[in-house]
Design an enzyme around this catalytic site. Structure first.
Site, mmCIF file in Angstrom:
data_model
loop_
_atom_site.group_PDB
_atom_site.id
_atom_site.type_symbol
_atom_site.label_atom_id
_atom_site.label_comp_id
_atom_site.label_asym_id
_atom_site.label_seq_id
_atom_site.Cartn_x
_atom_site.Cartn_y
_atom_site.Cartn_z
ATOM 1 C CD GLN A 84 -73.500 -33.356 48.287
ATOM 2 O OE1 GLN A 84 -72.816 -34.188 47.762
ATOM 3 N NE2 GLN A 84 -73.734 -32.158 48.272
HETATM 4 N N1 LIG Z 1 -91.934 -30.358 48.361
HETATM 5 C C1 LIG Z 1 -91.041 -29.859 49.180
HETATM 6 N N2 LIG Z 1 -89.808 -29.445 48.695
HETATM 7 C C2 LIG Z 1 -89.051 -28.866 49.551
HETATM 8 C C3 LIG Z 1 -89.265 -28.917 51.011
HETATM 9 N N3 LIG Z 1 -88.378 -28.215 51.715
HETATM 10 C C4 LIG Z 1 -87.356 -28.261 50.744
HETATM 11 N N4 LIG Z 1 -87.729 -28.618 49.669
HETATM 12 C C5 LIG Z 1 -86.762 -28.885 48.407
HETATM 13 O O1 LIG Z 1 -85.999 -29.984 48.280
HETATM 14 C C6 LIG Z 1 -84.625 -29.411 47.755
HETATM 15 C C7 LIG Z 1 -83.515 -29.620 48.845
HETATM 16 O O2 LIG Z 1 -83.728 -28.616 49.824
HETATM 17 P P1 LIG Z 1 -82.564 -28.252 50.602
HETATM 18 O O3 LIG Z 1 -83.056 -27.036 51.451
HETATM 19 O O4 LIG Z 1 -81.195 -27.606 49.804
HETATM 20 O O5 LIG Z 1 -82.115 -29.549 51.283
HETATM 21 P P2 LIG Z 1 -80.905 -29.635 52.344
HETATM 22 O O6 LIG Z 1 -81.574 -30.382 53.508
HETATM 23 O O7 LIG Z 1 -80.178 -28.371 52.699
HETATM 24 O O8 LIG Z 1 -79.718 -30.432 51.667
HETATM 25 P P3 LIG Z 1 -78.314 -30.365 51.620
HETATM 26 O O9 LIG Z 1 -77.739 -29.076 51.579
HETATM 27 O O10 LIG Z 1 -77.736 -31.133 50.583
HETATM 28 O O11 LIG Z 1 -77.782 -31.285 53.256
HETATM 29 C C8 LIG Z 1 -84.944 -28.258 47.218
HETATM 30 O O12 LIG Z 1 -85.379 -28.388 45.757
HETATM 31 C C9 LIG Z 1 -86.091 -27.320 48.063
HETATM 32 O O13 LIG Z 1 -86.772 -26.624 47.092
HETATM 33 C C10 LIG Z 1 -90.676 -29.109 51.734
HETATM 34 O O14 LIG Z 1 -91.039 -28.706 52.757
HETATM 35 N N5 LIG Z 1 -91.552 -29.493 50.577
#
Ligand SMILES: Nc1nc2c(ncn2[C@@H]2O[C@H](COP(=O)(O)OP(=O)(O)OP(=O)(O)O)[C@@H](O)[C@H]2O)c(=O)[nH]1
Ligand SMILES: [Mg+2]
Length: 101
Positions: A84
């Site tokens: 974030q």
């Molecule tokens: N369609 C799709 N959705 C994804 C993929 N990887 C993650 N998501 C979705 O994207 C959303 C965010 O994923 P996170 O893994 O929490 O993202 P993050 O990078 O850790 O985000 P922060 O912790 O806020 O930095 C979740 O709802 C996941 O299910 C992907 O490869 N494809």
């Protein structure tokens, strides 16, 4: 002007094959914008499952052991840092000891 030979880090398209064989633990930092999928990728690596996630506040840290190929047995300590906007100023504190920053 002479050409410079650069030894490729990745051999045969597999970065794991490029790792030194006698290495204890490698630290990996995952940085990226919020909702990029960092925590999802980490949990997939660690638990072999796609799990529901919530936005990361601060960081997650998981030890992952490589079970295949030449890097079998190598441990990775993976730092998954929240993406974030308000957390991005903290990113530098995860990278400053890598010798490049
Ligand atoms: N369609 C799709 N959705 C994804 C993929 N990887 C993650 N998501 C979705 O994207 C959303 C965010 O994923 P996170 O893994 O929490 O993202 P993050 O990078 O850790 O985000 P922060 O912790 O806020 O930095 C979740 O709802 C996941 O299910 C992907 O490869 N494809
Ligand atoms: Mg996350």
């Amino acid at each position: 002007m002479g050409a410079t030979m650069v030894k490729p880090l990745v051999k045969n398209g597999n970065i794991l094959d490029a790792l030194p064989s006698q290495v204890a633990t490698l630290h990996v930092v995952m940085l990226g914008l919020d909702s990029a999928g960092k925590t999802t990728a980490l949990y997939r690596l660690k638990f072999d499952q796609y799990l529901n996630t919530v936005p990361t506040i601060g960081f997650n840290c998981e030890k992952v052991q490589c079970t295949l190929g030449k890097a079998k047995g190598v441990h990775f300590l993976v730092w998954d840092v929240g993406g974030q906007e308000k957390l991005r100023p903290l990113w530098r504190s995860y990278t400053r000891k890598n010798g490049r920053s």
